[in-house]
Design a protein around this motif. Sequence first.
Motif, PDB file in Angstrom:
ATOM      1  N   LYS A  56       0.813  -1.200   0.000  1.00 58.52           N
ATOM      2  CA  LYS A  56       0.000   0.000   0.000  1.00 58.52           C
ATOM      3  C   LYS A  56       0.853   1.259   0.000  1.00 58.52           C
ATOM      4  O   LYS A  56       0.467   2.273  -0.563  1.00 58.52           O
ATOM      5  N   GLU A  57       2.000   1.184   0.664  1.00 58.94           N
ATOM      6  CA  GLU A  57       2.849   2.368   0.783  1.00 58.94           C
ATOM      7  C   GLU A  57       3.217   2.927  -0.570  1.00 58.94           C
ATOM      8  O   GLU A  57       3.375   4.127  -0.738  1.00 58.94           O
ATOM      9  N   VAL A  58       3.364   2.026  -1.567  1.00 60.18           N
ATOM     10  CA  VAL A  58       3.711   2.490  -2.902  1.00 60.18           C
ATOM     11  C   VAL A  58       2.553   3.296  -3.486  1.00 60.18           C
ATOM     12  O   VAL A  58       2.751   4.236  -4.230  1.00 60.18           O
ATOM     13  N   TYR A  59       1.319   2.922  -3.129  1.00 66.64           N
ATOM     14  CA  TYR A  59       0.141   3.607  -3.659  1.00 66.64           C
ATOM     15  C   TYR A  59      -0.126   4.940  -2.989  1.00 66.64           C
ATOM     16  O   TYR A  59      -0.674   5.850  -3.603  1.00 66.64           O
ATOM     17  N   VAL A  60       0.231   5.022  -1.711  1.00 69.90           N
ATOM     18  CA  VAL A  60      -0.211   6.164  -0.921  1.00 69.90           C
ATOM     19  C   VAL A  60       0.232   7.498  -1.500  1.00 69.90           C
ATOM     20  O   VAL A  60      -0.570   8.421  -1.648  1.00 69.90           O
TER      21      VAL A  60
END
Lengths: 304, 274
Positions: B118-122
């Motif tokens: 998710k961190e990549v999306y945030v």
Amino acid sequence: MSTQHRSRMKAKHKMTPLTLTKRKFLLCWLIPILAGFAVFRVWPLIYGFYISFFDWDILSKTHTFLGVTNYVKELTHPLFKVMLWNTSYFAFATTVLSLVVSLVIALMLNKTTRFKGFFRTLFYLPNMTSLIAVSIVWMWLYQPQYGLLNSILRQIGLPTISWLKSPDTAMISIVIMSVWRNIGFPIIVLLAGLQSIPQEYYEAAKVTGAKPSQVFFYITLPLMKPVILFVTVTSLMEGFKVFQQIYIMTGGGPLNSTTVFAYRIFQLGFAQLKFGRAASLAFILFGFVLVLTIIQLRIGRSKD
Amino acid sequence: MNGRKIAIWANYVVLGVIGIIMAFPFLWMIFSSLKPAGEIISFPPTLFPANPTLENYAKAVSMIKVFRLYGNSFFITVTYTILTVFLNCILGYIFGKFNFKFKNIIFVVLLATLVVPKEVYVIPLYLLMDSFSLIDSFISVIIPFAFSAYGVFLVRQFVYGIPDELISAGRVDGCSETGIFFRIALPLMKPVISALLIYYFLYQWNDFLWPLVMLNSEKKFTIAIGLANFVGEHFSNYGVSLAGASFSILPVVIVFLIFQKHIISGLALTGLKG
């Protein structure tokens, strides 16, 4: 479903042509939904990757091209080794501990006839509650002066532990809490796996006079391999992404002993507003997780 | 046979002890939350509250605005759950029963989105939402991650088991394709639907990073964020912090106790097929 039936169904699939009504249906539903995925799941990856090569200032809206500077700066940052160690330590420690404990519990539960449902519910309860609540409860347990754990130690006459307040014990404290919270899911999955092993195998083993340890290592464990692999892979992947507990319980400290990748990404992006740098670290993290997962799947397959 | 009986009893005892260890932190949380400020930090610590009081809960309601946080969390979680499960179902149905160009490539791409943390999306999603001026809105919290491929695989597997004859029968009866989905396929998908409803509900109720990033106004905070903020400043107000934690756990426990069987079988389903 028998193989005959399945191949008959697959054949039927291939024979049905796309009629006009079917096309309309797909146009009405599939296309918009895929568009949504494209916008919210595919495009951000490309965009994020693009950003990671810039100094992306969102206040002044200036974007300076930096090439791979962001990546280099993060990989050579003094905190990088610390983060790598902390995150790996957390991920592996929680995975191994969770697996062992939940396997033992699942084996014990498999032997019970009554109360199975009750225990399963009980063990799963921590897993469902919000991590913030769990963090608060354990911060309270770990509180050095008034927390229960140190109070018990004091009463027995043992020295108190600094738990979350000392760089040496902070991470392991978080590991313990995370294991407590996480074992519910593996227990359920492992138990389901154990229960799907046909009784005939065990009876055959009994007939040949096999010892319980032999039964475990030569029958149970190999048959459980796919389930164990699933639990391990997901647990490890989640472990590398740990964020909430760190944010709430220690804020990365003390002395960066609990700074993990996700926490630094958040700090870089939303505290320091260095979006480009944060994006680059996110992709570095992604790279790690991907490589790790591939390695795990290879190991899992090769053991056959 | 006595050795066996002892072994079985020992099994239950050990499980019972583990059960107590598992349940204890929550019990301790509840007992502590019912203690007045003075007693909560007393030494030696009391197990049961000597002077039980609800003052911590009252303060939690006023200081943390628990009920408003509840409202926000419920709205976000329920909307998200229904939307996501619907998207999963119709997508799984389409991939299970229809053939079209690039079908397999698209499916692989969808599954690939699951691997990405998710961190990549945030970061990029935050900027995307900013360009739509949707920062600090419930919509921006709900929509992006509603496009989750997690359940699509499960639904597709399930849909393979729906006999084609049922669907053709619907066509013969003059039902539209959309009608077939809603009236024939969907009712048959109940087991998967309930598993996914529970999964996504729990996921979104407990979600932290994305709402944290997206929501700025206090009045829109979810219960997780409101609690985190409170504890960040006022943790030393132990009783109220623990009462707040109890509040956040309560709905989940209730949902769980009601839907136990479904939840457990749903989890086993995802684990065995995963």
